[in-house]
Design a protein around this motif. Structure first.
Motif, PDB file in Angstrom:
ATOM      1  N   LYS A 306      88.577  13.846  54.280  1.00 36.54           N
ATOM      2  CA  LYS A 306      88.364  14.878  53.261  1.00 36.54           C
ATOM      3  C   LYS A 306      89.688  15.445  52.727  1.00 36.54           C
ATOM      4  N   ASP A 307      90.637  15.609  53.650  1.00 36.90           N
ATOM      5  CA  ASP A 307      91.927  16.190  53.270  1.00 36.90           C
ATOM      6  C   ASP A 307      92.789  15.226  52.447  1.00 36.90           C
ATOM      7  N   ARG A 308      92.369  13.966  52.382  1.00 32.37           N
ATOM      8  CA  ARG A 308      93.149  12.994  51.597  1.00 32.37           C
ATOM      9  C   ARG A 308      92.239  12.340  50.548  1.00 32.37           C
ATOM     10  N   LYS A 309      91.261  13.097  50.080  1.00 37.78           N
ATOM     11  CA  LYS A 309      90.234  12.549  49.197  1.00 37.78           C
ATOM     12  C   LYS A 309      90.840  11.783  48.017  1.00 37.78           C
ATOM     13  N   LEU A 310      90.218  10.635  47.674  1.00 34.12           N
ATOM     14  CA  LEU A 310      90.759   9.786  46.610  1.00 34.12           C
ATOM     15  C   LEU A 310      90.461  10.383  45.246  1.00 34.12           C
ATOM     16  N   GLN A 311      91.376  10.124  44.301  1.00 37.40           N
ATOM     17  CA  GLN A 311      91.090  10.515  42.924  1.00 37.40           C
ATOM     18  C   GLN A 311      90.162   9.464  42.321  1.00 37.40           C
ATOM     19  N   THR A 312      89.389   9.873  41.320  1.00 36.14           N
ATOM     20  CA  THR A 312      88.380   8.972  40.754  1.00 36.14           C
ATOM     21  C   THR A 312      88.990   7.633  40.357  1.00 36.14           C
ATOM     22  N   LYS A 313      90.175   7.676  39.758  1.00 34.86           N
ATOM     23  CA  LYS A 313      90.740   6.416  39.278  1.00 34.86           C
ATOM     24  C   LYS A 313      91.217   5.500  40.418  1.00 34.86           C
ATOM     25  N   GLN A 314      91.365   6.058  41.602  1.00 29.24           N
ATOM     26  CA  GLN A 314      91.785   5.233  42.744  1.00 29.24           C
ATOM     27  C   GLN A 314      90.595   4.522  43.394  1.00 29.24           C
ATOM     28  N   SER A 318      90.474   1.114  45.853  1.00 30.17           N
ATOM     29  CA  SER A 318      90.335   1.518  47.259  1.00 30.17           C
ATOM     30  C   SER A 318      89.073   0.918  47.867  1.00 30.17           C
ATOM     31  N   PHE A 319      88.004   0.874  47.076  1.00 26.82           N
ATOM     32  CA  PHE A 319      86.755   0.319  47.589  1.00 26.82           C
ATOM     33  C   PHE A 319      86.926  -1.166  47.899  1.00 26.82           C
ATOM     34  N   LEU A 320      87.678  -1.835  47.050  1.00 30.48           N
ATOM     35  CA  LEU A 320      87.961  -3.254  47.281  1.00 30.48           C
ATOM     36  C   LEU A 320      88.764  -3.413  48.590  1.00 30.48           C
ATOM     37  N   THR A 321      89.794  -2.593  48.730  1.00 30.24           N
ATOM     38  CA  THR A 321      90.614  -2.638  49.954  1.00 30.24           C
ATOM     39  C   THR A 321      89.751  -2.344  51.182  1.00 30.24           C
ATOM     40  N   PHE A 322      88.821  -1.387  51.020  1.00 25.51           N
ATOM     41  CA  PHE A 322      87.918  -1.019  52.113  1.00 25.51           C
ATOM     42  C   PHE A 322      87.094  -2.231  52.539  1.00 25.51           C
ATOM     43  N   ASN A 323      86.598  -2.984  51.541  1.00 25.38           N
ATOM     44  CA  ASN A 323      85.832  -4.190  51.833  1.00 25.38           C
ATOM     45  C   ASN A 323      86.684  -5.239  52.541  1.00 25.38           C
ATOM     46  N   LEU A 324      87.919  -5.382  52.069  1.00 22.12           N
ATOM     47  CA  LEU A 324      88.818  -6.354  52.698  1.00 22.12           C
ATOM     48  C   LEU A 324      89.098  -5.955  54.145  1.00 22.12           C
ATOM     49  N   TYR A 381      92.395   2.087  57.298  1.00 21.75           N
ATOM     50  CA  TYR A 381      92.015   3.241  56.467  1.00 21.75           C
ATOM     51  C   TYR A 381      93.206   4.187  56.312  1.00 21.75           C
ATOM     52  N   ASN A 382      93.857   4.443  57.471  1.00 17.95           N
ATOM     53  CA  ASN A 382      94.976   5.394  57.460  1.00 17.95           C
ATOM     54  C   ASN A 382      96.194   4.887  56.705  1.00 17.95           C
ATOM     55  N   THR A 383      96.382   3.567  56.761  1.00 16.21           N
ATOM     56  CA  THR A 383      97.629   3.030  56.204  1.00 16.21           C
ATOM     57  C   THR A 383      97.482   2.575  54.762  1.00 16.21           C
ATOM     58  N   PHE A 384      96.326   2.004  54.431  1.00 12.91           N
ATOM     59  CA  PHE A 384      96.209   1.400  53.100  1.00 12.91           C
ATOM     60  C   PHE A 384      95.349   2.213  52.140  1.00 12.91           C
TER      61      PHE A 384
END
Ligand SMILES: Nc1nc2c(ncn2[C@@H]2O[C@H](COP(=O)(O)OP(=O)(O)OP(=O)(O)O)[C@@H](O)[C@H]2O)c(=O)[nH]1
Ligand SMILES: [Mg+2]
Length: 391
Positions: A306-314, A318-324, A381-384
């Motif tokens: 929550k404290d590092r919430k992504l901006q909409t454009k990210q 990020s979702f792609l990276t999450f899948n990877l 998650y923490n690094t990428f």
């Protein structure tokens, strides 16, 4: 010269208060490098404690009195007293001090020496070398105090402080200013106030130390601290610890992961309704995995990170990276399973007694795989994805 004010909360202490003030006066005479004062905080005691103090004020210049209309417990008395001492009387340090002669005033210079050394909070401790509780305390009271304090140590996973419930303390203004804001929002009395105050000071990384003293039983007047405080204290401690533990990122991560597994199983049933044909079970299975991935991604973004919430454009990248990263975890688990079967072989290891379930190398390797996979995900998650914000 810095000023220290000894705050004495009183409720029906007419048989003790004069003696206590006199004993403090004797000690004050010996203190040269601090300006010393007393502030009695009386909750309008029916026995007329405040009248005695008012009379004493005529001859003792450094004696202040605050009378609260309503009895609001030890916590309320200290909060109003500290507010007065720090914000109106110009204190740099306050002492918490009982009116019933349980606390040894001769120890006060030792507390001040610790403050001079740079400590922010000094606790009078009955449970370090040189400190003690009364011999004649009943077994009940001894047990509660000794075991209670050790129990708090275990609950907090912090063994640095031996006397959490002590009511003999010296507190610097900066500690009060930090802790006070949070304390007002919580309802505190008795020991809960003491423990809550200390807990918040500890979490704010103030320098805390203990000075031993021998606690003397009160001879006159009645104890105001009854059994209801034990319940309140326990409830308070449980509440803050659960909050603290649930607040930890790894715990949130593990909970989101476990919830994700559940989502995957439920989603699989639903996708199989959409795609009932056996030939495309693999598709339903894949969609179930992806549903869980989505749920994990959303919950991680809104809760775990929550404290590092992504901006909409990210979000798309990020979702792609999450899948990877999830695919990476599956890959890791597959490699471990492959290595197990190739180099160790799948063979029984032991039987779980109650369940008569045979655990084999396959099960163990899967558990190891899941753990390493989780470790990888948490790292990724923490690094990428949710990188620490630079400040
Ligand atoms: N102003 C105020 N003072 C209180 C209140 N409750 C307790 N006190 C005071 O706080 C100090 C500590 O309370 P005690 O009843 O002595 O508690 P304790 O030291 O744990 O118990 P004993 O060993 O039995 O004395 C005493 O000076 C009390 O008079 C309250 O509601 N208001
Ligand atoms: Mg007492």
């Amino acid at each position: 010269m810095q000023k220290a004010i000894v705050i004495i909360p009183t409720y029906n202490e007419k048989d003790n208060i004069v003696q206590t003030i006199n004993a403090l006066e004797l000690v004050f005479k010996k203190i040269k490098n601090w300006e010393m004062q007393i502030l009695v905080v009386d909750d309008n005691s029916p026995d007329g404690t405040a009248i005695l103090v008012k009379a004493l004020q005529k001859k003792i210049k450094f004696l202040n009195l605050l009378v609260n209309k309503k009895k609001s417990g030890l916590g309320g008395a200290y909060l109003s007293g500290m507010n007065q001492a720090f914000n109106q009387l110009g204190a740099d340090v306050v002492f918490e001090f009982d009116a019933d002669l349980s606390h040894d005033p001769k120890k006060i210079p030792e507390f001040l020496a610790k403050i001079d050394q740079g400590y922010d909070l000094v606790l009078g401790s009955r449970y370090i070398k040189g400190g003690s509780i009364p011999q004649d305390w009943g077994i009940h009271r001894k047990f509660l105090s000794v075991i209670g304090n050790r129990f708090i140590n275990f609950l907090m996973l912090d063994f640095s402080i031996r006397d959490w419930t002590t009511g003999f303390r010296a507190i610097r203004k900066n500690v009060y200013q930090t802790v006070e804001k949070e304390l007002h929002s919580e309802r505190f009395s008795g020991y809960t106030f003491q423990i809550g105050f200390l807990h918040k000071a500890l979490r704010a990384n103030f320098k805390i130390t203990e000075v031993p003293f021998k606690f003397k039983d009160r001879v006159a007047g009645n104890s105001k601290i009854g059994p209801e405080y034990i319940k309140n204290t326990l409830l308070y401690l449980m509440k803050v610890r659960i909050k603290e533990i649930l607040g930890k990122r790894v715990v949130k991560f593990a909970m989101v992961g476990a919830f994700g597994a559940l989502v995957q199983l439920v989603a699989l049933q639903l996708w199989r309704v959409v795609f009932p044909s056996e030939q495309i079970f693999v598709l339903a299975n894949f969609l179930a995995i992806e549903t869980a991935v989505c749920s994990n991604f959303i919950l991680s973004n809104l809760w775990t990170f929550k404290d590092r919430k992504l901006q909409t454009k990210q979000i798309p990248l990020s979702f792609l990276t999450f899948n990877l990263s999830s695919a990476g975890s599956i890959l890791i688990q597959t490699v471990i399973a492959f290595a197990t079967s190739k180099f160790i072989g799948i063979k029984p290891m032991f039987t779980l007694p109650l369940f008569h379930y045979v655990v084999d190398t396959g099960t163990v390797s899967a558990v190891v795989g899941i753990l390493i996979g989780m470790f990888w995900n948490f790292f990724a998650y923490n690094t990428f994805i949710w990188k620490k914000k630079k400040n």
